[in-house]
Design a protein around this motif. Structure first.
Motif, PDB file in Angstrom:
ATOM      1  N   LEU A  91      41.889  33.266  37.235  1.00 27.76           N
ATOM      2  CA  LEU A  91      42.768  33.657  38.163  1.00 27.76           C
ATOM      3  C   LEU A  91      42.628  34.987  38.322  1.00 27.76           C
ATOM      4  CD1 LEU A  91      44.635  31.577  36.033  1.00 27.76           C
ATOM      5  CD2 LEU A  91      45.377  31.109  38.540  1.00 27.76           C
ATOM      6  N   VAL A  92      42.936  35.592  39.500  1.00 25.15           N
ATOM      7  CA  VAL A  92      43.052  37.060  40.053  1.00 25.15           C
ATOM      8  C   VAL A  92      44.463  37.480  40.143  1.00 25.15           C
ATOM      9  CG1 VAL A  92      42.527  38.504  41.808  1.00 25.15           C
ATOM     10  CG2 VAL A  92      40.837  37.198  40.777  1.00 25.15           C
ATOM     11  N   VAL A  93      44.844  38.690  39.347  1.00 21.90           N
ATOM     12  CA  VAL A  93      45.985  39.260  39.879  1.00 21.90           C
ATOM     13  C   VAL A  93      45.641  40.492  40.643  1.00 21.90           C
ATOM     14  CG1 VAL A  93      47.881  40.388  38.899  1.00 21.90           C
ATOM     15  CG2 VAL A  93      47.082  38.646  37.570  1.00 21.90           C
ATOM     16  N   LEU A 126      35.796  35.782  40.001  1.00 19.21           N
ATOM     17  CA  LEU A 126      36.622  34.609  40.019  1.00 19.21           C
ATOM     18  C   LEU A 126      35.706  33.164  40.853  1.00 19.21           C
ATOM     19  CD1 LEU A 126      39.280  32.789  40.237  1.00 19.21           C
ATOM     20  CD2 LEU A 126      39.486  33.884  42.601  1.00 19.21           C
ATOM     21  N   LEU A 127      34.987  33.553  41.874  1.00 23.07           N
ATOM     22  CA  LEU A 127      34.214  32.724  42.649  1.00 23.07           C
ATOM     23  C   LEU A 127      33.004  32.330  41.832  1.00 23.07           C
ATOM     24  CD1 LEU A 127      33.949  34.358  46.162  1.00 23.07           C
ATOM     25  CD2 LEU A 127      35.453  32.433  45.112  1.00 23.07           C
ATOM     26  N   GLN A 128      32.497  33.064  40.809  1.00 22.43           N
ATOM     27  CA  GLN A 128      31.422  32.546  39.910  1.00 22.43           C
ATOM     28  C   GLN A 128      31.975  32.060  38.671  1.00 22.43           C
ATOM     29  OE1 GLN A 128      28.350  35.694  39.083  1.00 22.43           O
ATOM     30  NE2 GLN A 128      29.082  36.748  40.690  1.00 22.43           N
ATOM     31  N   ALA A 129      33.144  31.804  38.351  1.00 13.76           N
ATOM     32  CA  ALA A 129      33.857  31.221  37.130  1.00 13.76           C
ATOM     33  C   ALA A 129      33.972  29.837  37.397  1.00 13.76           C
ATOM     34  CB  ALA A 129      35.191  31.937  36.874  1.00 13.76           C
ATOM     35  N   PRO A 130      34.081  28.796  36.514  1.00 16.40           N
ATOM     36  CA  PRO A 130      34.371  27.551  36.969  1.00 16.40           C
ATOM     37  C   PRO A 130      35.769  27.316  37.873  1.00 16.40           C
ATOM     38  CG  PRO A 130      33.611  27.802  34.681  1.00 16.40           C
ATOM     39  CD  PRO A 130      33.915  29.112  35.124  1.00 16.40           C
ATOM     40  N   THR A 137      44.143  32.065  43.229  1.00 14.61           N
ATOM     41  CA  THR A 137      43.051  31.289  42.623  1.00 14.61           C
ATOM     42  C   THR A 137      42.284  30.733  43.603  1.00 14.61           C
ATOM     43  OG1 THR A 137      42.542  29.073  41.482  1.00 14.61           O
ATOM     44  CG2 THR A 137      44.507  28.962  43.065  1.00 14.61           C
ATOM     45  N   THR A 138      41.156  29.732  43.776  1.00 15.11           N
ATOM     46  CA  THR A 138      40.410  29.549  44.826  1.00 15.11           C
ATOM     47  C   THR A 138      40.921  28.074  45.343  1.00 15.11           C
ATOM     48  OG1 THR A 138      38.858  28.253  43.265  1.00 15.11           O
ATOM     49  CG2 THR A 138      38.338  30.509  43.911  1.00 15.11           C
ATOM     50  N   PRO A 139      40.879  27.904  46.708  1.00 16.07           N
ATOM     51  CA  PRO A 139      41.481  26.899  47.304  1.00 16.07           C
ATOM     52  C   PRO A 139      41.088  25.439  46.644  1.00 16.07           C
ATOM     53  CG  PRO A 139      40.635  28.390  49.069  1.00 16.07           C
ATOM     54  CD  PRO A 139      40.209  28.869  47.670  1.00 16.07           C
ATOM     55  N   ASP A 140      39.658  25.195  46.027  1.00 18.12           N
ATOM     56  CA  ASP A 140      39.045  23.923  45.935  1.00 18.12           C
ATOM     57  C   ASP A 140      39.545  23.753  44.441  1.00 18.12           C
ATOM     58  OD1 ASP A 140      37.959  25.999  44.682  1.00 18.12           O
ATOM     59  OD2 ASP A 140      35.860  25.146  44.986  1.00 18.12           O
ATOM     60  N   MET A 178      38.016  36.938  52.484  1.00 18.98           N
ATOM     61  CA  MET A 178      39.334  37.154  51.716  1.00 18.98           C
ATOM     62  C   MET A 178      40.036  35.815  51.856  1.00 18.98           C
ATOM     63  SD  MET A 178      38.782  38.879  48.924  1.00 18.98           S
ATOM     64  CE  MET A 178      38.241  40.536  48.475  1.00 18.98           C
ATOM     65  N   ALA A 179      40.524  35.661  52.938  1.00 20.25           N
ATOM     66  CA  ALA A 179      41.343  34.617  53.385  1.00 20.25           C
ATOM     67  C   ALA A 179      41.061  33.367  53.144  1.00 20.25           C
ATOM     68  CB  ALA A 179      41.929  34.727  54.969  1.00 20.25           C
ATOM     69  N   LYS A 180      39.699  32.947  53.096  1.00 22.83           N
ATOM     70  CA  LYS A 180      39.315  31.634  52.818  1.00 22.83           C
ATOM     71  C   LYS A 180      38.913  31.493  51.490  1.00 22.83           C
ATOM     72  CE  LYS A 180      37.473  30.842  57.661  1.00 22.83           C
ATOM     73  NZ  LYS A 180      35.996  30.614  58.413  1.00 22.83           N
ATOM     74  N   GLU A 181      38.488  32.570  50.723  1.00 24.04           N
ATOM     75  CA  GLU A 181      37.956  32.168  49.554  1.00 24.04           C
ATOM     76  C   GLU A 181      39.362  32.431  48.308  1.00 24.04           C
ATOM     77  OE1 GLU A 181      35.114  31.646  48.860  1.00 24.04           O
ATOM     78  OE2 GLU A 181      33.694  32.442  50.556  1.00 24.04           O
ATOM     79  N   VAL A 182      40.188  32.768  48.523  1.00 25.99           N
ATOM     80  CA  VAL A 182      41.276  32.729  47.630  1.00 25.99           C
ATOM     81  C   VAL A 182      42.456  32.496  48.261  1.00 25.99           C
ATOM     82  CG1 VAL A 182      40.208  34.901  46.483  1.00 25.99           C
ATOM     83  CG2 VAL A 182      42.199  35.196  48.237  1.00 25.99           C
ATOM     84  N   ARG A 183      43.429  31.683  47.306  1.00 29.99           N
ATOM     85  CA  ARG A 183      44.487  31.266  47.692  1.00 29.99           C
ATOM     86  C   ARG A 183      45.806  31.594  46.767  1.00 29.99           C
ATOM     87  NH1 ARG A 183      47.130  26.785  49.650  1.00 29.99           N
ATOM     88  NH2 ARG A 183      48.562  25.513  48.378  1.00 29.99           N
ATOM     89  N   PRO A 184      46.764  32.350  47.109  1.00 30.61           N
ATOM     90  CA  PRO A 184      47.741  32.890  46.487  1.00 30.61           C
ATOM     91  C   PRO A 184      48.625  31.659  45.986  1.00 30.61           C
ATOM     92  CG  PRO A 184      48.331  32.730  48.890  1.00 30.61           C
ATOM     93  CD  PRO A 184      47.142  32.325  48.889  1.00 30.61           C
TER      94      PRO A 184
END
Length: 328
Positions: free
Chosen positions: A94-96, A84-88, A260-263, A115-121
């Motif tokens: 997204l990650v399930v 996920l982090l390497q994708a645009p 997803t990612t927060p950004d 994990m808490a900073k890199e992904v956003r539910p």
């Protein structure tokens, strides 16, 4: 549903009225040439895979985009998150994953990322719970009888978890403390081998995921004592909750989320969240989840989900710290 973590392998409303009115226009402008990728933090055929394919089928119609499901098991979800982090970061990847991605994995495995900073539910897709079950040979038919039985043999009655450090492990520790008993923990590498040993009488008790346990309960191969849900499970209507029996501290949900990612741009997050909520609210989708032993997720906001993950992470961490549990 398999609430499984391989330690060695190392994983509100539907929308405000104004957003709901704007959604059709946003969806109409969907980039049809963009492929939506759902990275599944689990193996093919598991609960995450099943839920992902239900979601993909609906999103393809809602978004007018091709949606593909890609299995990315391993490292308790870290493999999927790494992809996920390497994708645009445009909202189309997204990650399930289980909520354990944030609430449990950081306590179990030494990770290079937070994990808490890199992904956003974004969305709670489905939810389930844990059920305490036993081999039919255990001389106890209720939780009260079970507690008395364990008290009579301190340290001699064991319980299985599907992996050390997970909620199935933590709940046993919590019951020990709340009931003043001393069950010994036996960690397994996943749910299937633990259930096999439970049925075989090699371990008398287990905290298991409800979907995995229901078929065995209905055939009489294992006996249920209590469920961790806030209310009784529709799949086990005759089994009381821990709270009903005087153990509210054992209330626990296990949910599957879309991350997803927060950004990712806010508009892209809103677009994907609204479409996902619409798909998961469809009666046909809810019925298929129910057939699989899951309840539909609740339309909690992303901020509410984040807050819940933070609280669960702290709770699990506190319990594991009390036994000096160390991550690998």
């Amino acid at each position: 549903m398999t609430f499984r973590i391989d330690r060695r392998g190392l994983a509100a409303a539907l929308a405000a009225a104004c957003v709901a009115l704007a959604a059709p226009a946003a969806l109409a402008q969907a980039p049809a040439d963009k492929v939506v990728r759902l990275l599944v933090a689990g193996p093919p055929g598991g609960s995450l895979d099943v839920v992902s394919r239900l979601l993909a089928e609906g999103l393809q119609k809602e978004l007018n985009q091709t949606v593909v499901v890609e299995s990315r098991p391993g490292a308790g979800g870290a493999v999927a998150v790494n992809d996920l982090l390497q994708a645009p970061h445009d909202g189309n990847t997204l990650v399930v994953a289980l909520d354990a991605l944030v609430s449990e994995i950081p306590h179990i495995v030494k990770l290079r990322i937070d994990m808490a900073k890199e992904v956003r539910p974004l969305v709670e897709l489905a939810r389930g719970g844990i059920v305490l079950v036993g081999n039919p040979s255990v001389p106890a038919k209720t939780l009260a009888e079970l507690v008395a039985y364990v008290k009579a043999s301190p340290g001699k009655v064991s319980y299985a978890s599907y992996s050390a450090g997970t909620i199935s492990h933590v709940m046993g520790l919590q019951l020990n403390k709340a009931a003043g008993i001393d069950m010994a923990h036996v960690g397994y590498k996943g749910t299937p081998p633990a259930l096999v040993d439970l049925m075989g009488g090699h371990v008398p008790l287990m905290f298991a995921g409800i979907p995995n346990a229901v078929p065995l309960i209905k055939t009489g191969k294992i006996v249920p004592y209590a469920v961790s849900l806030p209310q009784r499970s529709p799949n086990l209507p005759n089994v009381p909750t821990f709270a009903e029996l005087g153990y509210p501290q054992l209330e626990a949900l296990v949910w599957i989320g879309l991350f997803t990612t927060p950004d990712v741009p806010a508009a892209a997050q809103t677009r994907m969240r609204d479409a996902t909520l619409k798909v998961m609210a469809q009666p046909a989708t809810r019925e298929r989840l129910r057939e699989f032993g899951l309840d539909a997720g609740q339309p909690r906001t992303a901020d509410e989900l984040t807050k819940s993950l933070r609280a669960d992470h702290e709770r699990v961490g506190a319990v594991l710290k009390s036994i000096d549990f160390k991550p690998e």
